[in-house]
Design an enzyme around this catalytic site. Structure first.
Site, PDB file in Angstrom:
ATOM      1  N   CYS A   1      -9.923   4.055   9.559  1.00 12.62           N
ATOM      2  CA  CYS A   1      -9.379   3.858   8.233  1.00 12.62           C
ATOM      3  C   CYS A   1      -8.288   2.646   8.060  1.00 12.62           C
ATOM      4  O   CYS A   1      -8.671   1.694   7.333  1.00 12.62           O
ATOM      5  CB  CYS A   1      -8.423   5.230   7.581  1.00 12.62           C
TER       6      CYS A   1
ATOM      7  N   LEU B   1      -4.380   3.920  -3.129  1.00 12.25           N
ATOM      8  CA  LEU B   1      -5.828   3.973  -2.577  1.00 12.25           C
ATOM      9  C   LEU B   1      -6.479   5.267  -3.073  1.00 12.25           C
ATOM     10  O   LEU B   1      -5.856   6.417  -2.350  1.00 12.25           O
ATOM     11  CB  LEU B   1      -5.992   3.616  -1.108  1.00 12.25           C
TER      12      LEU B   1
ATOM     13  N   ALA C   1       0.641  -1.173   0.004  1.00 11.67           N
ATOM     14  CA  ALA C   1       0.027  -0.071  -0.260  1.00 11.67           C
ATOM     15  C   ALA C   1       0.764   1.242   0.200  1.00 11.67           C
ATOM     16  O   ALA C   1       1.655   1.187   0.891  1.00 11.67           O
ATOM     17  CB  ALA C   1      -0.829   0.057   1.157  1.00 11.67           C
TER      18      ALA C   1
ATOM     19  N   GLY D   1       3.485   1.079   5.515  1.00 14.60           N
ATOM     20  CA  GLY D   1       4.681   1.723   6.239  1.00 14.60           C
ATOM     21  C   GLY D   1       4.370   2.416   7.500  1.00 14.60           C
ATOM     22  O   GLY D   1       4.996   3.326   7.985  1.00 14.60           O
TER      23      GLY D   1
ATOM     24  N   CYS E   1      -7.194  13.831   6.241  1.00 15.93           N
ATOM     25  CA  CYS E   1      -6.958  14.079   5.094  1.00 15.93           C
ATOM     26  C   CYS E   1      -8.313  14.724   4.249  1.00 15.93           C
ATOM     27  O   CYS E   1      -8.137  15.288   3.263  1.00 15.93           O
ATOM     28  CB  CYS E   1      -6.427  12.736   4.177  1.00 15.93           C
TER      29      CYS E   1
ATOM     30  N   GLY F   1       4.002   8.537   0.396  1.00 16.69           N
ATOM     31  CA  GLY F   1       4.951   9.303   1.537  1.00 16.69           C
ATOM     32  C   GLY F   1       6.210   8.383   1.452  1.00 16.69           C
ATOM     33  O   GLY F   1       6.351   7.463   0.787  1.00 16.69           O
TER      34      GLY F   1
ATOM     35  N   ASP G   1       7.547   6.667   4.036  1.00 13.37           N
ATOM     36  CA  ASP G   1       7.432   5.409   4.840  1.00 13.37           C
ATOM     37  C   ASP G   1       7.117   4.348   3.930  1.00 13.37           C
ATOM     38  O   ASP G   1       7.542   3.133   4.007  1.00 13.37           O
ATOM     39  CB  ASP G   1       6.278   5.560   5.951  1.00 13.37           C
TER      40      ASP G   1
END
Length: 357
Positions: free
Chosen positions: A101, A32, A6, A125, A193, A10, A12
């Site tokens: 989430c 996603l 996934a 991450g 977000c 970013g 990580d």
């Protein structure tokens, strides 16, 4: 293993995917898409789900030489995360959408789809350690994300891989730079977000509408002000209370409770926030729980203080008696239960805070 990485866009998740490749796994990257209109989501240092993030994730996958796809999860995200966020605030609670989430999207919908497609596990991450089904805090205490992963069941953890738990964030960034990943210096995501401008109160007002009510002093019952929606307040809040006159003793006031039925926000003195008993519902155990009662440590909010406690539990919920009082405990947040271990704090499970006294 055949694994799905996934990739949020970013640093990580990019390094986690790279380490999965180094480990010899057959890795496919996926980003996603969580909004039907990604431009409405937070950008730059604030987001994790924007068009900018999708492009960063694709570039990282290209550097790693792995297949890359974008999965449209907007409908699931809206129903399981955004709608839950609104419903919880409307009910006078304070939810954690990142935790939801992880529970409903990344390790339910995504993991289920990955397994259906023949993948063995999902790589993320997150800064946490996972070995032999045991979830532990990251070695980087400042970046530890075990709190938001404590909602995962053992069968979900069995399909998860967290390659970064033994590294600090500084080490992850340095590795990304060595690998030539453009996201090496990309700022971390913050806030929520799906609230593009960062104005949570404004977002709630637009979605839930105006609902005027009173702000009442807990000691005297006097009305000290008014609000346009009790959903805009959370336990422990001091600023932005909209008090039209000071409390009788002149001392600052804090939100003590929110009562949606009466549409009342109750405020009081700081010392009234102190609690030593926390009750929670809908427990999820990452490992079989110890026999009730047992001594442990609990964390009551993300990046919050850790408290020694004694926990009793049954199938319906748990009660934590704290050794020292906590302040500003908000219903709707998670209580995460840990056990101290020389190899690193072990996550035992979590539950949703219902009340504190």
């Amino acid at each position: 293993m055949r694994v799905l990485a996934a990739m949020s866009g970013g640093v990580d998740s990019a390094v986690a995917a790279a380490r999965a490749v180094d480990a010899g796994h057959d890795v496919t990257g996926v980003h996603l898409a969580l909004s039907a209109n990604p431009q409405a989501y937070r950008t730059g240092a604030r987001g994790c789900c924007t068009l900018e993030d999708s492009r960063d994730a694709r570039r990282a996958a290209d550097v790693l030489g792995i297949p890359f796809y974008v999965w449209d999860m907007a409908e699931e995200f809206r129903e399981d995360v955004v709608a839950d966020f609104l419903a919880e605030y409307a009910a006078g609670r304070t939810p954690n959408p990142c935790l939801r989430c992880n529970e409903k999207i990344k390790f339910a919908a995504v993991l289920d789809r990955a397994r259906a497609l023949g993948f063995d596990a999902v790589v993320t991450g997150h800064h946490a350690r996972l070995a032999d089904g045991v979830l532990r805090r990251s070695v980087d205490q400042a970046k530890d994300q075990s709190y938001v992963l404590a909602v995962l069941r053992p069968d979900q953890l069995a399909g998860a891989v967290f390659p970064l738990g033994d590294s600090t964030k500084a080490q992850v960034r340095a590795e990304a730079a060595r690998r030539g990943l453009a996201v090496a210096d990309k700022p971390d995501s913050h806030d929520i977000c799906f609230i593009a401008d960062g104005d949570t109160r404004g977002f709630l007002h637009r979605e839930l509408g105006s609902a005027p009510g009173d702000i009442v002093d807990a000691d005297t019952g006097e009305v000290l002000g008014s609000h346009d929606g009790a959903y805009a307040y959370t336990v422990g809040q001091r600023r932005g209370l909209n008090l039209t006159r000071p409390a009788p003793d002149g001392a600052p006031r804090y939100v003590l409770s929110i009562t949606p039925v009466q549409n009342t926000v109750t405020v009081g003195r700081r010392e009234a926030l102190a609690v030593d008993t926390v009750t929670a519902e809908r427990p999820v155990w990452t490992v079989p729980p110890p026999a009730s009662p047992f001594d442990c440590q609990v964390q009551l909010r993300a990046h919050g203080e850790v408290y020694d406690a004694r926990v009793t539990h049954d199938a319906a919920g748990l009660t934590a008696t704290l050794r020292a009082p906590a302040s500003g405990v908000a219903p709707g947040q998670a209580i995460v239960v840990y056990r101290r271990d020389p190899a690193g704090d072990v996550v035992l499970g979590s539950a949703t805070i219902a009340a504190a006294a």
